[in-house]
Design a protein around this motif. Structure first.
Motif, PDB file in Angstrom:
ATOM      1  N   HIS A   1     -66.005 -23.385 112.889  1.00  0.00           N
ATOM      2  CA  HIS A   1     -66.041 -24.510 113.714  1.00  0.00           C
ATOM      3  C   HIS A   1     -67.458 -24.190 114.363  1.00  0.00           C
ATOM      4  CE1 HIS A   1     -62.110 -26.416 113.423  1.00  0.00           C
ATOM      5  NE2 HIS A   1     -61.738 -24.942 113.160  1.00  0.00           N
ATOM      6  N   VAL A   2     -68.192 -25.243 114.025  1.00  0.00           N
ATOM      7  CA  VAL A   2     -69.695 -24.945 114.893  1.00  0.00           C
ATOM      8  C   VAL A   2     -70.262 -26.128 115.385  1.00  0.00           C
ATOM      9  CG1 VAL A   2     -72.222 -24.142 114.306  1.00  0.00           C
ATOM     10  CG2 VAL A   2     -70.387 -23.221 113.061  1.00  0.00           C
ATOM     11  N   ASP A   3     -70.500 -26.243 116.951  1.00  0.00           N
ATOM     12  CA  ASP A   3     -70.941 -27.549 117.436  1.00  0.00           C
ATOM     13  C   ASP A   3     -70.185 -28.372 117.400  1.00  0.00           C
ATOM     14  OD1 ASP A   3     -73.085 -25.780 118.413  1.00  0.00           O
ATOM     15  OD2 ASP A   3     -74.497 -26.303 116.855  1.00  0.00           O
ATOM     16  N   GLY A   4     -68.851 -28.367 117.087  1.00  0.00           N
ATOM     17  CA  GLY A   4     -67.851 -29.531 117.129  1.00  0.00           C
ATOM     18  C   GLY A   4     -67.747 -30.038 115.534  1.00  0.00           C
ATOM     19  N   ASN A   5     -68.510 -29.247 114.642  1.00  0.00           N
ATOM     20  CA  ASN A   5     -68.143 -29.885 113.152  1.00  0.00           C
ATOM     21  C   ASN A   5     -67.475 -28.498 112.684  1.00  0.00           C
ATOM     22  OD1 ASN A   5     -69.732 -32.225 113.413  1.00  0.00           O
ATOM     23  ND2 ASN A   5     -71.545 -30.933 113.662  1.00  0.00           N
TER      24      ASN A   5
ATOM     25  N   SER B   1     -78.980 -21.349 108.416  1.00  0.00           N
ATOM     26  CA  SER B   1     -79.088 -21.504 109.863  1.00  0.00           C
ATOM     27  C   SER B   1     -78.490 -19.956 110.669  1.00  0.00           C
ATOM     28  CB  SER B   1     -78.041 -22.264 110.375  1.00  0.00           C
ATOM     29  OG  SER B   1     -77.663 -22.308 111.607  1.00  0.00           O
ATOM     30  N   THR B   2     -79.407 -19.674 111.213  1.00  0.00           N
ATOM     31  CA  THR B   2     -78.815 -18.240 112.116  1.00  0.00           C
ATOM     32  C   THR B   2     -77.503 -18.441 112.967  1.00  0.00           C
ATOM     33  OG1 THR B   2     -80.593 -18.487 113.638  1.00  0.00           O
ATOM     34  CG2 THR B   2     -81.056 -17.086 111.584  1.00  0.00           C
ATOM     35  N   HIS B   3     -77.869 -19.541 113.689  1.00  0.00           N
ATOM     36  CA  HIS B   3     -76.919 -19.886 114.665  1.00  0.00           C
ATOM     37  C   HIS B   3     -75.420 -20.093 113.820  1.00  0.00           C
ATOM     38  CE1 HIS B   3     -74.888 -22.338 117.835  1.00  0.00           C
ATOM     39  NE2 HIS B   3     -74.746 -23.176 117.035  1.00  0.00           N
TER      40      HIS B   3
ATOM     41  N   GLU C   1     -72.221 -17.738 114.534  1.00  0.00           N
ATOM     42  CA  GLU C   1     -70.792 -18.437 115.006  1.00  0.00           C
ATOM     43  C   GLU C   1     -69.812 -18.042 114.275  1.00  0.00           C
ATOM     44  OE1 GLU C   1     -69.559 -19.948 117.529  1.00  0.00           O
ATOM     45  OE2 GLU C   1     -71.580 -20.232 118.751  1.00  0.00           O
ATOM     46  N   ALA C   2     -70.055 -17.914 112.951  1.00  0.00           N
ATOM     47  CA  ALA C   2     -69.109 -17.215 111.850  1.00  0.00           C
ATOM     48  C   ALA C   2     -68.455 -15.994 112.049  1.00  0.00           C
ATOM     49  CB  ALA C   2     -69.559 -17.647 110.394  1.00  0.00           C
ATOM     50  N   LEU C   3     -69.537 -15.306 112.494  1.00  0.00           N
ATOM     51  CA  LEU C   3     -69.192 -13.872 112.704  1.00  0.00           C
ATOM     52  C   LEU C   3     -68.272 -13.664 114.046  1.00  0.00           C
ATOM     53  CD1 LEU C   3     -72.634 -12.038 112.004  1.00  0.00           C
ATOM     54  CD2 LEU C   3     -70.738 -11.593 111.020  1.00  0.00           C
TER      55      LEU C   3
END
Length: 487
Positions: free
Chosen positions: A170-174, A217-219, A223-225
């Motif tokens: 889940h990243v930035d609501g997606n 995407s590094t972002h 977030e996954a980490l």
């Protein structure tokens, strides 16, 4: 860079590649290059493991600065040469294998359970048994693989060392989609209920988590980490002791010297599709863009060849990312004593290879476009990218200093397959003069995914020889080159 022996294409309005001195050392010796073609034929792949080591060192330094336990596994799929596998082991890093032959070869070249991982998308019984017998960690993708690996481990009277591939972060609501791996929302319950003593999968020794994100995407990676760290914390309460998270590859590299050239080409490509300027690609290929209803639509389907955050900077940005409590990913990994692993391919073989081919013919097509036929085919320099966006070099037998502007020519390089689409570079290349038969075209920085990933033997063509180049001080001669063992 140009001299009396060779010149870069597109001296103006080009895409100037970053190059290494060893590449220019070779191009500075046309007599030697000709000897190589006489001995091995066209095309030739030249590999330089020294650059591999330099890239590896940069990643190690990032991990050291961030004070995290780490593992580096070279993604073998990026280039099939055994030379890079051997160099990986010399540099004390591992190898990520994705097929039975990759796994077997890597074992034969000195790999072991601490320096190998098996990540195949399709895993056969044989490769699973090889991995189990050699204590090579297996990255599991689905329930059917769990059943098969568990059964084969029981058959071999061993515990299979495994990691679970995770997706659906889940990243930035997606929710990030991938066709690979277990859903992050379901994996905790799955492991608790199915894996362990007296459970369905009692022969699996779970040691880590794995993911590989599409895109760059590094972002998203950070977030996954963070979500994987939380998962490991939760699993600790259920007697799981996972020691690593493997974030896969996809670490950007930078191919180009100048950002403005990259932006300018994108602008001119769109202008050419609108007929505002003459075509900059073969038959106005939009490389993913299209002109429709008076507007440019679509997206460019090429690798992002210019990147300010790349290689070691890319990795550092992932590790320095902070969660909502302002704890960095690196700090959380330290706190939980979790090892962070990466599987770089392209970024480890950056600056490690060139592809050279002989000019075979010159012609004009029905549109008046000048086509230069090379002794190679499109599969020998092909990736999933819509085009290879680096200006090539041309080694002329005679680059007359008295040439005039009238000698300049715009060309497209074509290959040997009986296909209309066998155009090696879709971009137009401007040259100071028409190459002669026997002149040499050099494509630089091709080791990552260009040389071998889609290589075929249609028409029963021979595969390109892979020559390993060993740098010696003040010497570039035939003894600097030897065939890679894979040939």
């Amino acid at each position: 860079m140009s001299n009396s022996k060779y010149t870069k294409g597109n001296q103006e309005k080009g895409l100037t590649p970053i190059t290494s001195q060893w590449m220019h050392d070779i191009m500075d010796h046309p007599g030697l290059v000709n000897e190589l073609f006489v001995k091995y034929g066209s095309p030739l792949n030249i590999l330089n493991p020294t650059s591999f080591t330099q890239n590896c060192k940069k990643f190690k330094e990032v991990f050291e600065r961030n004070n995290v336990k780490s593992g580096i596994f070279y993604a073998r799929k990026a280039n099939k040469a055994k030379a890079f596998v051997k160099q990986a082991f010399k540099d004390n890093i591992g190898v990520d294998t994705a097929s039975e032959r990759e796994l077997l070869q890597s074992l034969q070249l000195g790999g072991d359970g601490d320096h190998l991982v098996l990540t195949s998308a399709i895993k056969t019984k044989k490769q699973i048994e090889i991995a189990i017998q050699n204590n090579v960690p297996i990255v599991l993708d689905n329930d059917d693989e769990c059943i098969l690996v568990n059964d084969l481990a029981e058959k071999n009277n061993k515990k299979a060392i495994v990691a679970f591939r995770i997706s659906g972060f889940h990243v930035d609501g997606n929710k990030l989609y991938s066709r690979f791996g277990f859903d992050i929302d379901e994996i905790e319950e799955y492991l608790i209920n199915k894996v362990g003593e007296d459970k369905a999968y009692s022969n699996l020794n779970v040691v880590g988590l794995h993911f590989h994100l599409d895109g760059y995407s590094t972002h998203q990676r950070s977030e996954a980490l963070l979500q994987c760290i939380l998962l490991i914390q939760n699993l600790k309460e259920h007697d799981f002791s996972l020691r690593f998270i493997d974030m896969g590859g996809g670490i950007l590299i930078n191919y180009l010297k100048h950002k403005d050239e990259w932006l300018d080409f994108d602008k001119r490509l769109k202008q050419s599709l609108k007929d505002e300027i003459s075509p900059v690609t073969f038959n106005k290929n939009g490389l993913g863009y299209r002109f429709e209803d008076g507007k440019i639509k679509g997206e460019r389907k090429t690798y992002p060849y210019f990147n300010e955050i790349h290689s070691d900077k890319f990795l550092n940005e992932v590790l320095q990312y902070q969660d909502q409590n302002r704890d960095s990913v690196a700090a959380l990994l330290q706190k939980e004593n979790i090892e962070i692993c990466i599987e770089p391919g392209r970024s480890l073989v950056n600056q490690s290879g060139i592809t050279m081919a002989k000019v075979v013919h010159r012609k004009k097509d029905a549109k008046g476009q000048c086509l230069i036929g090379l002794g190679m085919n499109m599969s020998q320099m092909m990736s999933s990218s819509a085009d290879f966006m680096l200006d090539p070099f041309v080694m002329y037998a005679d680059l007359d200093e008295n040439k005039t502007e009238n000698d300049a020519v715009d060309v497209y390089f074509t290959g040997a397959y009986c296909l209309e689409r066998d155009v090696l570079l879709k971009r137009k290349v401007s040259l100071p003069k028409l190459p002669e038969i026997g002149d040499v075209v050099v494509f630089v920085n091709t080791a990552g995914y260009m040389m071998h990933f889609f290589e075929t033997q249609a028409h029963l063509f021979e595969l390109a020889p892979n020559l390993v180049y060993t740098e010696k001080s003040n010497s570039v001669e035939l003894s600097n080159f030897h065939l890679d063992e894979d040939n």
